[in-house]
Design a protein around this motif. Structure first.
Motif, short mmCIF file in Angstrom:
data_model
loop_
_atom_site.label_atom_id
_atom_site.label_comp_id
_atom_site.label_asym_id
_atom_site.label_seq_id
_atom_site.Cartn_x
_atom_site.Cartn_y
_atom_site.Cartn_z
N VAL A 4 0.87 -1.18 0.00
CA VAL A 4 0.00 0.00 0.00
C VAL A 4 0.90 1.22 0.00
CG1 VAL A 4 -1.97 1.14 1.06
CG2 VAL A 4 -1.57 -1.29 1.50
N LEU A 5 0.80 2.04 -1.05
CA LEU A 5 1.65 3.24 -1.16
C LEU A 5 0.90 4.45 -0.62
CD1 LEU A 5 3.21 2.92 -4.75
CD2 LEU A 5 3.95 1.87 -2.61
N LEU A 6 1.53 5.16 0.30
CA LEU A 6 0.96 6.43 0.78
C LEU A 6 1.64 7.58 0.07
CD1 LEU A 6 0.55 5.91 4.63
CD2 LEU A 6 -0.93 5.23 2.77
N GLN A 7 0.84 8.56 -0.34
CA GLN A 7 1.39 9.72 -1.05
C GLN A 7 2.06 10.68 -0.07
OE1 GLN A 7 1.45 9.91 -4.21
NE2 GLN A 7 -0.22 8.68 -5.06
N LYS A 28 1.86 -4.80 2.96
CA LYS A 28 2.81 -3.95 3.68
C LYS A 28 2.58 -2.49 3.31
CE LYS A 28 5.28 -7.20 5.71
NZ LYS A 28 5.34 -7.34 7.17
N ILE A 29 2.72 -1.61 4.31
CA ILE A 29 2.49 -0.18 4.10
C ILE A 29 3.83 0.50 3.79
CG2 ILE A 29 1.67 1.96 5.17
CD1 ILE A 29 -0.02 0.14 7.05
N LEU A 66 -3.26 2.08 -3.90
CA LEU A 66 -3.18 3.49 -3.53
C LEU A 66 -4.43 3.81 -2.72
CD1 LEU A 66 -2.01 5.25 -6.83
CD2 LEU A 66 -0.63 4.36 -4.96
N VAL A 67 -4.28 4.59 -1.66
CA VAL A 67 -5.43 4.94 -0.82
C VAL A 67 -5.52 6.45 -0.63
CG1 VAL A 67 -5.56 2.74 0.44
CG2 VAL A 67 -4.00 4.52 1.23
N ASP A 68 -6.76 6.93 -0.55
CA ASP A 68 -7.02 8.35 -0.32
C ASP A 68 -6.36 9.22 -1.39
OD1 ASP A 68 -8.30 10.37 1.14
OD2 ASP A 68 -6.47 10.82 2.28
N SER A 69 -6.09 8.65 -2.56
CA SER A 69 -5.47 9.39 -3.66
C SER A 69 -5.56 8.52 -4.92
CB SER A 69 -4.00 9.70 -3.35
OG SER A 69 -3.37 10.24 -4.49
#
Length: 823
Positions: A4-7, A28-29, A66-69
């Motif tokens: 999971v990729l966070l921006q 994995k984050i 991708l989450v929240d983006s």
């Protein structure tokens, strides 16, 4: 593997969404370089939950979320087929090959909680709290216009699962400011557990510049501080130490314990302020009090081993205690050797008090006396096993052994691995062994390195048989130096070509009775290998003529090498020898291995019980020096930090980003100074300074003295004495050169990196090296200047001009001398 990729700049909704996907898919984050303060706070508070969920980007991952983006332009279009997006923001353009989960909710987390609920994924109260944070933050606690009924429904579901509104409120209102966060980071880094009478007590300490008045009110926000029976926080400022205690178990009455320090409160919350102890002394004394109040009532005499008592010094094997006519202790007799200088222990002290006493001495065996009369004897191992074996048994960790090995023929590969001359010598040794009816084996690091295809000339040979007979036959009519150590049944040979062979008889340590000194006896290869520390070091290659090149594996060492893991052979391995804690992490760092699951449990238990503090300080010194010489020193130190080993040796020391960068740069600087200028630099002072530069000198002095780094004390003192000079470096090149030459070369790498003059030092040292080709005394002589003290003046003057760039060649230098010194 799924990621999971966070921006960049990720907020709580992104983090909570990513956490939800980690529960759904074990993904994995991957954290960005920058994220919000509330994300940082959440990661700290729930560090235990996120510890195994954080990963690194890998373009070969099977799935990327991708989450929240929905911004993907920074990703390679070739991996679009792997991407799934969970977002609550409107999308203008849908990319081909990407799978989208877009819903017009107030929070992206709501989308994922729906899925968790639908798939009936188990979540506990901590999971619910982390997930709820995203919904609460992105909906402004349900006050933003974008809030939907579904956000409320999913928040309600999480509340039913135990989401903690108080923690949510504290995080969102940022009750923990950055100062408190930094303090709690230090506390968590410098924390450990005590296990007493089925209770877990956490003790954490930190040095802080000044006390934060309301810090005690935020303790309950930290998960690690809530998952134990009691917690003691020790905060040291310049003039005092404050103890804050919290208890969730009525059997641990804080008011009673802290009243000893003049503190007050009630059973569940109390505090005290102390000015007469150092932080380490207070920590030790607090432990002693807790053990006294909470541990069982077993005394040292309960585990003492009775031995024969005599009034005579007549010859006898074994061990006896000598008494006088009044029955009082006079000394101890071991195999007819009398010793009246041993430290004796009081029979009526507790096991915990005994443990503290034995840690002060190198002595292994202690007579136990009651009113000066002998009760028996006890060894260090007896005390440690009595204290910690029940804990190990409770963990139910048992490591099996087997006496039938796996075997593999590696003769051809061994021939290519070893230099031809060594191979021939081993063949000769194997022939001699066969003729005498003995068996001989290669063991130790060379076998491990052979498996790993790493070159090694560390030749260790084990003999099942008469070691003297084999060696005498081997060296007959040859110029080979031989050194026998009969007491240890070992020998060292130095061949004509300078190669060294170490021989040892296959041996085991036996005890005639509990507490006795170990008796070294001949044994089988199995018994010899079973004494070793880790399975990767238990492999042997037989070199006896009839079985030459047979790899022997009793303990699945090959499998552990293949699966890249460090595994102990015995349940009490770290108790019997705490130095193995350091060796395990050093080997793990050197080879890039992981600790095997049960080994990790045993190591953590040994660290929590601070067994390293009972280990001989000289052996710790040796292990640290070996660590500092490792190529992967930073990785090893990170492992020592991760397993809380570092802070047991160096008080209040941990690896943060700043220290990690400094250590990495020091390692690079050492290599550059060596390659460019042939500077032979001992590494220990540099790494020790990198670990302890934040501590006062008197604290560093105590640690360095304790672990026998006497030479490093001088280096530390130099840095502290001349700190102002380091902070105000000379600007002129010649003055900088003179300053550079005053720095002990042993700490030049640390000094140059920490005080930010590494590049300039390289520039100046290069010029010094190049100057040999610019002008010399011979050149002055050729110009016509007679040898005299003026040579030094001329060369110094030209060197200064060369540093300043006013002279750049031999011609410039010669012209200058002719112009100003020809007469």
């Amino acid at each position: 593997m799924q990621l999971v990729l966070l921006q960049e700049g990720a907020d709580l909704d992104a983090l909570s969404s990513a956490y939800g996907l980690s529960l759904l898919y074990n993904a994995k984050i991957v954290l960005p370089n920058a994220y919000s303060e509330t994300v940082r706070l959440t990661l700290n508070i729930f560090s235990d939950r996120f510890k195994n969920k954080i990963g690194h980007f890998d373009k070969n991952a099977e799935k990327i979320y991708l989450v929240d983006s929905h911004y993907v332009d920074n990703l390679n279009s070739k991996i679009y087929k792997k991407i799934e997006i969970y977002d609550h923001h409107p999308i203008d353009e849908y990319k081909k090959d990407i799978k989208y989960h877009i819903k017009n909710y107030g929070s992206a987390t709501t989308i994922i909680v729906e899925k968790l609920k639908r798939k009936k994924v188990y979540i506990d109260n901590i999971d619910a709290t982390i997930l709820a944070l995203g919904i609460y933050e992105d909906t402004g606690k349900f006050c933003y216009n974008l809030t939907t009924s579904q956000d409320l429904k999913m928040a309600s579901y999480l509340l039913e699962k135990g989401a903690n509104l108080k923690i949510i409120s504290d995080i969102l209102t940022n009750r923990l400011n950055s100062d408190k966060i930094q303090v709690f980071e230090k506390l968590l880094k410098n924390s450990y557990n005590l296990y007493l009478d089925n209770k877990t007590i956490l003790i954490a300490s930190a040095y802080i510049s000044e006390y934060i008045p309301d810090i005690s009110s935020a303790i309950n926000l930290i998960e690690e501080f809530n998952n134990v029976d009691a917690v003691f926080i020790l905060l040291q400022t310049k003039n005092k130490i404050t103890i804050i205690g919290r208890s969730g178990n009525k059997e641990i009455d804080l008011s009673q314990i802290l009243s000893i320090f003049g503190g007050g409160g009630h059973w569940s919350a109390a505090s005290a302020t102390i000015k007469t102890f150092s932080l380490n002394q207070l920590q030790d004394y607090l432990e002693f009090l807790l053990k006294k109040y909470l541990s069982d009532t077993k005394k040292l005499k309960d585990i003492a081993i009775p031995v024969e008592i005599t009034t005579s010094l007549k010859h006898s094997d074994g061990i006896k205690i000598l008494i006088n006519q009044e029955g009082k202790y006079e000394g101890i007799v071991i195999n007819n050797k009398f010793d009246d200088n041993l430290i004796v222990l009081n029979a009526n002290i507790s096991l915990w008090e005994a443990e503290k006493e034995i840690s002060k001495y190198e002595q292994d065996i202690f007579p136990v006396l009651e009113k000066q009369k002998p009760v028996g004897i006890v060894s260090k191992k007896d005390i440690l096993k009595a204290l910690y074996k029940p804990i190990l048994d409770k963990e139910k960790i048992f490591l099996a052994k087997k006496e039938k090995p796996k075997e593999k023929n590696v003769k051809d590969r061994l021939k290519h691995f070893l230099p031809e001359d060594i191979y021939k010598e081993l063949k000769i040794i194997g022939k001699i062994a066969k003729e005498n009816g003995y068996r001989v084996y290669l063991v130790g690091g060379i076998v491990r390195d052979f498996i790993l295809s790493k070159k090694s000339l560390d030749i260790d040979i084990i003999v099942e048989g008469d070691i003297e007979k084999i060696i005498k036959d081997y060296v007959k009519n040859r110029k080979i130096s031989v050194y026998f150590f009969k007491e240890f049944m070992t020998a060292t040979l130095k061949l004509e070509n300078g190669i060294k062979f170490d021989f040892a008889t296959a041996r085991k340590e036996s005890y005639e009775y509990p507490g006795a000194y170990p008796k070294v006896e001949k044994a089988t290869i199995f018994e010899d290998l079973y004494r070793r520390d880790f399975t990767i070091n238990t492999l042997a290659i037989e070199i006896t003529e009839d079985r030459f090149g047979t790899l022997i594996d009793f303990f699945d060492g090959l499998k552990d090498i293949k699966e890249k893991r460090i595994k102990v052979l015995h349940q009490t391995s770290f108790i019997e020898d705490p130095i193995r804690i350091l060796r395990a992490l050093r080997f793990a760092g050197r080879f890039g291995y992981k600790l095997e699951k049960n080994t990790e449990k045993l190591l953590k238990l040994a660290v929590e019980e601070k067994l390293l503090q009972k280990a001989p300080t000289g052996r710790i010194n040796l292990e640290l020096n070996l660590t500092f010489d490792e190529e992967n020193v930073l990785y090893i130190l990170n492992l020592m930090d991760e397993y809380k080993v570092l802070r047991q040796i160096f008080p209040n020391c941990f690896i943060n980003l700043e220290r990690e960068v400094i250590i990495a740069k020091i390692s690079e600087a050492i290599n550059i100074y060596k390659v460019l200028f042939d500077l032979k630099i001992e590494k220990n002072s540099n790494y020790l300074m990198a670990l302890m530069y934040h501590l006062p000198f008197d604290v560093s002095y105590f640690v360095l003295k304790k672990y026998h780094f006497d030479k490093s004390i001088k280096h530390f003192k130099y840095i502290f004495d001349f700190i102002d000079k380091f902070k105000n470096l000379p600007e002129k090149n010649i003055e900088f050169f003179k300053f550079l030459k005053t720095i002990p070369v042993e700490i030049l790498p640390f000094s140059a990196i920490y005080f930010n003059f590494f590049e300039k030092s390289i520039e100046i040292l290069k010029k010094e090296k190049e100057f040999k080709n610019i002008i010399s005394g011979e050149d002055l002589k050729n110009i016509g200047i007679k040898p005299s003290p003026i040579y030094k003046k001329i060369l110094s003057e030209i060197f200064k001009l060369y540093l300043d760039g006013k002279i750049s060649s031999k011609k410039d230098a010669v012209d200058y001398v002719k112009k100003y010194y020809n007469n």
